[in-house]
Design an enzyme around this catalytic site. Structure first.
Site, PDB file in Angstrom:
ATOM      1  N   ASP A  72      22.239  20.429  46.740  1.00 49.35           N
ATOM      2  CA  ASP A  72      22.285  21.319  45.581  1.00 49.35           C
ATOM      3  C   ASP A  72      21.629  20.648  44.365  1.00 49.35           C
ATOM      4  OD1 ASP A  72      24.353  19.437  45.570  1.00 49.35           O
ATOM      5  OD2 ASP A  72      25.825  20.788  44.662  1.00 49.35           O
ATOM      6  N   THR A 147      48.259  18.951  21.683  1.00 52.58           N
ATOM      7  CA  THR A 147      47.898  18.352  22.967  1.00 52.58           C
ATOM      8  C   THR A 147      46.904  19.230  23.711  1.00 52.58           C
ATOM      9  OG1 THR A 147      50.013  17.210  23.161  1.00 52.58           O
ATOM     10  CG2 THR A 147      48.795  17.578  25.200  1.00 52.58           C
TER      11      THR A 147
END
Length: 212
Positions: A72, A147
Site C-alpha cells: 500500500d 484530559t
C-alpha cells in the site's frame, strides 16, 4: 477482511462483467486466496496481486529488501510521484499513519510508521489508569485544558509536527491519502494535495508488477 475470512464472498452481483481484477493487500495470504477463488468462479478472471519491485513509475524502492515494504505504501508513492514528478512526502493516514519521502529523482529515501489517530488515542486509554479520552471531532492542536483535549490534540500535534518537520527537511510536496487525511489537511499550512484513492491509483500505473 473479517467477513472474507469467514468465507463470506464480496457482493459483486451489481457489477458489470469483470474482465480484469487487481488487488493491493497487506492482509494474510488467505484473504488473497479466497478473493482469487471468487473472481475465478464468478467471472473466470485471475485476480492479480500487486507486489513491491525495485522500481516502478519512476520510483526506486529504498528498502534493502523490497518485499518487506508494504505494498500500500509502495503504490501510494508510485502514484504520487507519477503524478507530480517532484520531491514528495506521502502520508497515508489510516489505522496506522505511514509517511514516506521520495526525492526529486524518484529515490525512496525511507519513511516512518506511526499509530493512527484512533489507535494512538486507544493505546493511551488501554495502557493507563486515568488517561481516558472520548473522540472529539474538532481539529485542534492547541494545548489541552482537559484530559480529553490533551489526548486528542496531542495525538494530532504529534503527527502534524512529524509532517511539518519532514516537509522542512526535504522540501517536498505533501500528498495526503487515507481516512484521516481530511482531518490532517485542516491542520497543515503546507503545499499539499489530498488524493482520497491514491493506493488504487497506483494499481493503474503501467509498470507496477503483479503476481497471479
Amino acid at each position: 477482511v473479517g467477513s472474507i475470512l469467514k468465507k463470506r464472498r464480496l457482493n459483486l452481483t451489481c457489477q458489470a462483467q469483470i474482465h480484469q481484477a487487481r488487488l493491493a493487500s497487506v492482509s494474510s495470504n488467505e484473504v488473497a486466496t479466497l478473493l482469487q477463488d471468487q473472481f475465478k468462479s464468478e467471472f473466470g478472471v485471475n485476480l492479480r496481486q500487486a507486489v513491491v519491485s525495485s522500481s516502478a513509475g519512476g520510483v526506486k524502492c529504498g528498502y534493502l529488501a523490497p518485499d518487506t515494504l508494504g505494498v500500500d505504501r509502495w503504490l501510494a508513492m508510485v502514484a504520487a510521484y507519477s503524478k507530480y514528478h517532484q520531491p514528495i512526502i506521502v502520508v497515508d493516514a489510516g489505522s496506522a499513519i505511514t509517511i514516506d519521502v521520495v526525492s526529486a529523482n524518484g529515490l525512496h529515501l525511507g519513511g516512518y510508521i506511526l499509530p493512527g489517530l484512533d489507535l494512538a488515542r486507544t493505546s493511551l486509554w488501554q495502557g493507563t489508569q486515568k488517561v481516558k479520552a472520548e473522540y472529539t471531532s474538532t481539529s485542534s492542536v492547541e494545548l489541552g485544558r482537559s484530559t480529553g483535549d490533551a489526548v486528542n490534540n496531542g495525538v494530532r500535534f504529534s503527527v502534524i509536527t512529524s509532517i511539518n518537520q519532514l516537509a522542512k527537511n526535504y522540501d517536498g510536496l505533501v500528498v495526503l491519502t487515507g481516512g484521516s487525511a481530511p482531518a490532517l489537511e485542516l491542520l497543515l499550512n503546507l503545499p499539499m494535495q489530498l488524493i482520497p484513492h491514491l493506493v488504487l491509483d497506483g494499481l493503474a500505473i503501467s509498470d507496477v508488477e503483479f503476481r497471479s
